[in-house]
Design an enzyme around this catalytic site. Structure first.
Site, PDB file in Angstrom:
ATOM      1  N   TYR A 187      50.196  58.607  33.824  1.00 22.36           N
ATOM      2  CA  TYR A 187      50.725  59.789  34.501  1.00 22.36           C
ATOM      3  C   TYR A 187      51.745  60.575  33.682  1.00 22.36           C
ATOM      4  CZ  TYR A 187      48.302  59.505  38.924  1.00 22.36           C
ATOM      5  OH  TYR A 187      47.328  59.532  39.895  1.00 22.36           O
ATOM      6  N   GLU A 213      38.039  32.027  41.762  1.00 20.03           N
ATOM      7  CA  GLU A 213      37.618  33.399  41.478  1.00 20.03           C
ATOM      8  C   GLU A 213      38.017  34.358  42.586  1.00 20.03           C
ATOM      9  OE1 GLU A 213      33.540  36.108  41.183  1.00 20.03           O
ATOM     10  OE2 GLU A 213      33.357  33.939  41.077  1.00 20.03           O
ATOM     11  N   ASP A 247      31.846  31.846  41.967  1.00 19.61           N
ATOM     12  CA  ASP A 247      30.563  32.072  42.621  1.00 19.61           C
ATOM     13  C   ASP A 247      29.425  31.546  41.748  1.00 19.61           C
ATOM     14  OD1 ASP A 247      31.694  33.325  44.808  1.00 19.61           O
ATOM     15  OD2 ASP A 247      31.385  35.358  44.025  1.00 19.61           O
TER      16      ASP A 247
END
Length: 417
Positions: free
Chosen positions: A160, A246, A298
């Site tokens: 920014y 995870e 996963d």
């Protein structure tokens, strides 16, 4: 009536698949103590290899932590060289280390990805690189200001400061990594950090900028991992292992069930893709506490990819892999073979997309996967069956099946790769 209802609930819990295979917690704890002791003694006796210990056929580029004054001095030296180049009539160009995939190399002895010492010029007087050269100069100017003031800002703050030039934060983030590599320092040495993302809970006490934090008393939300690793010190723990998770949902389940009290451990998550602060914090815990790290991800190619980033490093930041990687992370679950082993119902499994299958096949070609026969076997099974599953698939047997049966049984059987 109330008593018979309680009995019915207890019977249902006892009927959970594979719960009858569980041994008493005391037996599992002894298994974990033996594993942790063995790991700690081997960690103490083994020497950590570095690039300098190896005779590689090419030179590599690695960065290190530098003081603010050193970073400032490096920037000033770079600017002086550019000024001399301009005054001599040669214009100027930044000599930027190449972070392309072709310039990356997996070193089996180190079990991590490193960056070869190849670079390319980024000239200002070239229409294809003029904007990126301007962004590089602006980032160098901003980092120099931070060194002068001795303050930290986030990557978002940096973006920014000049939105019109940067246009997209991805642009400023990429050049920030280039600058880090050019100056030969870690990204944290630039005093630019990412916003807090990762969290930790469990059997860990550490100081955060002088304040002592007890991670057993942080509620189920846990303690946010400080974005600046320099703030962290005085780590103490009676844990037997570190559990790297995870997903945020699995983390919250384990935190609410206070899994870390039943089996003394430290639970940490980056809530998906690993960020720099969580990777640094994980490495610091493992090195200082000498604890083994077990990973719960996963059962899909992306879960294994996330695990590999923690263990071997990311190609995007291979120049800093020595500081960011935590070697020898054990893959606890959820593995493709677990889907049949734990009788996960078909309705809880997901078909792999064409992109999933391609990612899985591409990973089978990676050297860091080939090095581990167990990973190859599991990934081959995943691609063959074309099935994937999230950690939450275990909830089909009950919301607490993960903490009550699956993980305890995994730990009991030492079922990790």
């Amino acid at each position: 009536m109330a008593e018979s209802s309680k009995k019915r609930r207890r019977t249902n819990t006892d009927d959970l698949p594979f719960k009858n295979k569980l041994k008493p917690d005391s037996t599992i704890l002894q298994t974990l103590k033996d594993f942790s002791t063995s790991f700690s003694s081997s960690s103490s006796s083994s020497k950590t290899l570095t690039l300098q210990d190896l005779s590689l056929p090419f030179s590599c580029r690695e960065v290190s932590d530098l003081s603010l004054s050193s970073v400032q001095s490096n920037i000033e030296s770079l600017v002086l060289r550019i000024a001399h180049s301009i005054l001599s009539g040669n214009g100027f160009a930044f000599d930027v280390p190449s972070r392309a995939a072709t310039n990356q190399f997996y070193v089996p002895e180190l079990d991590r990805i490193v960056l070869k010492d190849k670079s390319s010029l980024r000239p200002f007087a070239n229409i294809s690189t003029v904007r990126k050269s301007a962004i590089t100069a602006r980032i160098l100017q901003l980092v120099h200001q931070l060194c002068n003031k001795g303050i930290h800002v986030t990557k978002r703050d940096l973006f920014y400061t000049d939105v019109k030039l940067f246009q997209d934060q991805i642009q400023s983030d990429m050049v920030l990594d280039d600058v880090s590599c050019m100056l030969g320092c870690t990204r944290s040495s630039l005093n630019v950090v990412a916003a807090e993302k990762g969290v930790v809970v469990g059997r860990l006490i550490f100081s955060d900028n002088g304040d002592m934090i007890d991670c057993t008393k942080m509620g189920m939300g846990g303690k946010a991992i400080p974005p600046n690793i320099d703030r962290v010190g005085d780590m103490q723990s009676d844990a037997l292992f570190i559990l790297l998770v995870e997903k945020d949902a699995a983390y919250m389940r384990l935190a609410e069930d206070r899994f870390y009290n039943r089996f003394p451990c430290i639970i940490v998550t980056a809530k998906g893709q690993p960020d720099v602060a969580t990777r640094l914090f994980l490495k610091k815990m493992k090195m200082e506490l000498k604890l083994p790290v077990l990973a719960l991800v996963d059962s899909d190619p992306y879960g294994l990819k996330i695990l590999s980033v923690y263990g071997c490093g990311s190609k995007n930041m291979s120049y800093d892999s020595a500081n960011l990687t935590t070697p020898d992370i054990k893959w606890l679950g959820v593995r493709p073979s677990d889907l049949d082993k734990y009788k996960i119902p078909e309705q809880c499994r997901l078909p792999m997309t064409e992109q999933d299958i391609k990612t899985g096949k591409d990973m089978l070609e990676e050297d860091f996967v080939k090095k581990n026969p167990g990973w190859v076997e599991e990934l081959t099974l995943m691609v063959k069956t074309k099935q994937k599953a999230e950690i939450q698939a275990l909830s089909t047997f009950g919301f607490q099946y993960l903490s009550e049966v699956y993980l305890p049984l995994k730990l009991q059987q030492k079922d990790w790769l």
